[in-house]
Write a protein that holds these residues in place. Structure first.
Motif, short mmCIF file in Angstrom:
data_model
loop_
_atom_site.label_atom_id
_atom_site.label_comp_id
_atom_site.label_asym_id
_atom_site.label_seq_id
_atom_site.Cartn_x
_atom_site.Cartn_y
_atom_site.Cartn_z
N TYR B 10 -3.60 6.35 -3.29
CA TYR B 10 -2.76 5.68 -4.30
C TYR B 10 -1.57 4.96 -3.67
O TYR B 10 -0.47 5.01 -4.18
CB TYR B 10 -2.31 6.70 -5.37
N CYS B 11 -1.83 4.31 -2.54
CA CYS B 11 -0.73 3.64 -1.83
C CYS B 11 -0.38 2.30 -2.47
O CYS B 11 0.71 1.79 -2.27
CB CYS B 11 -1.06 3.46 -0.35
N GLY B 12 -1.33 1.70 -3.19
CA GLY B 12 -1.02 0.46 -3.89
C GLY B 12 -1.27 -0.81 -3.11
O GLY B 12 -0.99 -1.91 -3.58
N CYS B 13 -1.81 -0.67 -1.91
CA CYS B 13 -2.15 -1.84 -1.10
C CYS B 13 -3.08 -2.77 -1.88
O CYS B 13 -2.92 -3.99 -1.90
CB CYS B 13 -2.82 -1.35 0.19
N ALA B 15 -3.40 -3.08 -5.18
CA ALA B 15 -2.69 -3.74 -6.27
C ALA B 15 -1.86 -4.90 -5.73
O ALA B 15 -1.71 -5.93 -6.39
CB ALA B 15 -1.79 -2.74 -6.98
N GLY B 16 -1.34 -4.74 -4.52
CA GLY B 16 -0.52 -5.79 -3.92
C GLY B 16 -1.27 -7.08 -3.69
O GLY B 16 -0.72 -8.16 -3.86
N VAL B 17 -2.54 -6.99 -3.31
CA VAL B 17 -3.31 -8.20 -3.02
C VAL B 17 -4.10 -8.69 -4.24
O VAL B 17 -4.72 -9.75 -4.19
CB VAL B 17 -4.28 -8.02 -1.82
N CYS B 18 -4.06 -7.94 -5.32
CA CYS B 18 -4.85 -8.32 -6.51
C CYS B 18 -4.20 -9.50 -7.22
O CYS B 18 -3.12 -9.37 -7.79
CB CYS B 18 -4.97 -7.14 -7.47
N VAL B 25 -1.55 1.49 -10.46
CA VAL B 25 -1.53 2.60 -9.50
C VAL B 25 -0.65 3.69 -10.06
O VAL B 25 0.57 3.55 -10.15
CB VAL B 25 -0.98 2.15 -8.13
N ALA B 45 -8.78 -4.80 1.66
CA ALA B 45 -7.39 -4.47 1.98
C ALA B 45 -7.16 -2.96 2.15
O ALA B 45 -6.21 -2.56 2.80
CB ALA B 45 -6.46 -5.00 0.89
N CYS B 46 -8.01 -2.14 1.58
CA CYS B 46 -7.77 -0.69 1.56
C CYS B 46 -7.77 -0.08 2.96
O CYS B 46 -8.76 -0.16 3.68
CB CYS B 46 -8.81 0.01 0.69
N PRO B 47 -6.66 0.55 3.36
CA PRO B 47 -6.58 1.15 4.70
C PRO B 47 -7.56 2.30 4.90
O PRO B 47 -7.89 2.66 6.02
CB PRO B 47 -5.15 1.66 4.80
#
Lengths: 395, 55
Positions: B10-13, B15-18, B25, B45-47
């Protein structure tokens, strides 16, 4: 409906600083965060420059400082290293490694002590622009849904940046500018010096680097960030390989895994509009080269808070008035960001052989002072082609 | 359909690129709204490689 002068969404370092300075300036402030515990989980390697505390107008406190940093070690893919430590050269700015979980909470407390009302485990679900220009944000806390109306909305909601997107600001981070970051906090690390930051460049982390930031004699934040479109596998897989192949971490044990996106595209186009400002990662207030965003986020947060308080005082929350915020931020960090952005475009374009060559040449150069300018000058000397790519950026 | 693996942090990476701003998130949940057109930018994008597009 709850009414306030200033609503800050996100209680990271930028948001809490914005809330604190807005409250200090006399505004009625609400600071909200979706998390149960401010500062946790961390999304960050925890390095800050010492000047951060001047900006914050706070004394550095041993409760949230784990290590004082005396230099850096840069490591090329073949293991050739360059040490830049302040016992041999003059470093432009010293730094600390923080304990973010303690630090972030402390900054939120400072905001609370200035009079900001803090709402935790409270998530913004959407927002509406009212006829008088103010924003009404729909919030949810433990199943309860309610509205907060604010004359000024400050979006400090991190790289997710929902606030900016809801408000229609041109602030979207392109995928090529979103570093995909991951880190272990580890014990049993064998650092040569536990007061030096280590950076490993090359195919170990395409579009970024692998870092070791010491937090104790044998404790280290070992992480990396990649640009996914330059990468062949997930950030996690790169990290496992990097940790296993690094002498300092191969026998170290993880006690925490941290993940997160890091927007490195330079300041977003629109950091403000009528009744709204963005700060911190939400505004990409991040050094594009290092990915560091605590100092710059705090700087942005302070300006946003101060400008918000002034706007409330004079009763003008228009775009025209808030432009002052944009001007302050761009004057403070805009130039550096453009410079670093170009430098990292260059750095990420180098393959392992080129990086090795540069490291070999660097070993023969005696540095007496060190700053980006000195580094780049040395770089150009070592790799003349760099001059063509970098142009007159630094000289 | 987007599948969120249970190792998501649930880091939100994502959502940031969406670009459509359609990923919410929460502390321990990731919610895709109906505007998701399965472009897959978030998957890359997901780490943690915790997102998968179900065919």
């Amino acid at each position: 409906m709850i009414k306030t002068d200033v609503l800050v969404i996100g209680a990271g370092p930028a948001g809490s600083t914005a809330a604190r300075f807005a409250a200090k300036g006399g505004a009625k402030v609400i600071l909200m965060d979706k998390k149960s515990e401010i500062g946790s989980p961390k999304r960050c390697a925890e390095g800050v420059s010492k000047k951060t505390f001047d900006i914050l107008e706070l004394e550095a406190d041993p409760h949230w400082i784990t290590r004082e940093i005396e230099g850096v070690r840069l490591v090329a893919p073949d293991g050739t290293d360059v040490w830049l430590t302040n016992d041999v050269i003059e470093l432009p700015e010293a730094g600390y490694i923080l304990e973010r979980k303690v630090f972030d909470k402390h900054l939120a407390m400072e905001a609370g002590r200035e009079g900001a009302e803090i709402r935790i485990k409270t998530q913004a679900k959407g927002l509406k622009k009212e006829a008088d220009g103010s924003y009404t944000v729909t919030c949810e806390c433990m199943g309860e849904v309610y509205d907060i109306n604010a004359k000024i909305l400050i979006g400090a909601d991190g790289p997710e940046s929902h606030v900016a997107k809801w408000a229609g600001l041109k602030a979207i981070t392109k995928p090529k500018h979103m570093e995909s970051g991951i880190q272990f906090e580890m014990c049993n690390a064998k650092m040569e010096r536990s007061d030096v930051l280590e950076f490993y460049f090359g195919s170990v982390a395409p579009g970024g680097y692998f870092w070791l930031f010491p937090k104790g004699d044998d404790i280290v934040n070992a992480g990396l960030a990649i640009i996914p479109e330059m990468a062949e596998k997930s950030a996690y897989e790169y990290l496992v390989d990097a940790v296993n192949n690094c002498y300092a971490t191969k026998d170290a044990q993880p006690v925490e895994i941290n993940v997160g996106g890091d927007p490195v595209g330079g300041l977003v186009k629109e950091m403000y509009n009528d009744n709204i400002m963005l700060c911190g990662d939400a505004a990409s207030q991040v050094n594009p080269l290092t990915g560091g965003g605590i100092t710059s986020g705090i700087t942005g947060g302070k300006y946003a808070g101060q400008v918000a308080a002034e706007a409330i005082k004079v009763g003008d929350c228009s775009k025209k008035f808030l432009k002052k915020y944009d001007k302050l931020v761009r004057e403070d960090m805009g130039h550096d960001m453009d410079k670093y952005s170009k430098a990292c475009d260059y750095l990420w374009s180098l393959d392992d052989d080129e990086l090795n060559n540069i490291a070999h040449a660097f070993q023969d150069i005696e540095f007496t002072t060190i700053g980006t300018t000195e580094l780049v000058k040395a770089l150009i000397k070592a790799q003349p082609k760099a001059a063509l790519k970098l142009g007159k950026l630094f000289l | 359909m987007m599948i969120v693996k249970d190792w998501c942090s649930y880091c939100g990476c994502c959502a940031g690129v969406c670009v459509r701003n359609c990923i919410e998130v929460k502390e321990t949940a990731l919610v895709f709204d109906e505007n998701c057109n399965e472009c897959g930018i978030c998957v890359d994008a997901c780490p943690l490689a915790a997102l998968e597009l179900e065919e």
